[in-house]
Design a protein around this motif. Structure first.
Motif: not given
Length: 342
Positions: A307-332
């Protein structure tokens, strides 16, 4: 920019190189296209990269060599000068490291050293290298933050990635190579690897075969959609860590910046943990078919949760991954059915 992407025939390298080409960067890909899994999948990815370069007008060159081959790596660096390097080539897989640990020394240690040497000699602006959430090992303080101790690796794969982090920090300190290590959490999505759970689960469910569910389903993962990950990498290209003595006045909360080197570690994850059984149910729902479940004990080298704390990525870039696992599974699943005509 001219960017070297190692492992560009692989899952993450392919998606990263494709985004770079689509935005017009000059890309040099480097991959040995080994047979760790079906090479037809890798060749199909390479063809898409070639087509993407032609469509975008971007410059694209591909080297079919092993990063452990010192002469081949040196030839690549002699023929190109790189602004940045995204080093993604590695022998992947926790479980395969039990069967063939030497492959991890050759690729992850010797191969990574060869790439670091090229970065040092060319004084690249930014070296970005892949690490893994497996680094955190037996650490049970979650969500995992970059500043947590990571000294209890539980697989040889994770141990070689820990070695990469230490090697990279030394080079950043000794030679001033600005280096960002990113720790990936469970990455999934279209064009994924056949040895990964989503691929195996989808294949077996469609074929009416049982799926192996380890630790009797009591597993949690921070599933990260591959295109989210690739976007994060591209944003980090522009965020090279400053060297000691350079301006570091704007302190960032939770920063992992080294006090003695232009070196930083960053988690790239979805900042959420998903129960493995919920992940399986999402696959079943999109396929429209129930799995035959074979519940098993935990495998050696595996961990029950990430389980990631990805807050540093967001603070540095303003971005955080946002695709839900259900969306991603469907695309796969949609990609899998299309690619394999199922």
């Amino acid at each position: 920019m001219k960017i070297l992407v190692t492992g560009n025939a692989g899952f993450i390298g392919f998606h990263t190189a494709k985004l770079l080409l689509e935005r017009g960067d000059s890309v040099v890909g480097y991959d040995n296209v080994n047979d760790y899994y079906d090479t037809r999948l890798k060749e199909a990815r390479l063809q898409i990269l070639q087509d993407t370069a032609q469509q975008s007008g971007a410059e694209y060159t591909f080297y079919r060599h092993d990063i452990a081959d010192q002469q081949a790596v040196e030839k690549c660096f002699a023929e190109h000068r790189f602004d940045c390097i995204i080093h993604l080539a590695a022998q992947a897989g926790v479980r395969y490291s039990l069967e063939n640990p030497r492959a991890y020394i050759d690729s992850n240690v010797i191969g990574t050293f060869n790439i670091m040497e090229g970065a040092r000699q060319q004084k690249v602006k930014h070296l970005l290298m892949a690490s893994t959430s497996s680094i955190y090992g037996a650490n049970d303080t979650m969500p995992y933050a970059e500043t947590h101790k990571a000294d209890t690796q539980m697989s040889f794969y994770a141990a070689t990635k820990k070695a990469n982090e230490a090697m990279a920090h030394a080079y950043a300190h000794l030679h001033g190579v600005p280096t960002t290590m990113f720790r990936f959490f469970t990455v999934y999505g279209p064009w994924g690897r056949p040895d990964m759970a989503l691929f195996k689960f989808t294949k077996n469910i469609l074929e009416g075969k049982p799926i192996d569910i380890y630790n009797h389903g009591q597993m949690w993962r921070d599933f990260t959609y591959v295109e989210d990950l690739a976007r994060g990498i591209l944003l980090l290209l522009e965020t090279a860590p400053p060297a000691p003595g350079e301006s570091r006045t704007s302190a960032i909360e939770g920063d992992s910046l080294s006090p003695v080197a232009p070196y930083r570690i960053i988690n790239i994850g979805n900042s959420d943990k998903v129960r493995l059984l919920d992940f399986v149910e999402a696959i079943e729902a999109h396929i429209g078919q129930k799995a035959k479940r074979n519940y098993m004990d935990m495998q050696p080298g595996d961990v029950p949760a990430t389980w990631a704390d990805a807050s540093l990525l967001q603070r540095l870039t303003g971005y955080c991954p946002e695709t839900s696992f259900r969306q991603g599974v469907g695309r796969f699943v949609d990609w899998y059915r299309g690619f394999y005509n199922q």
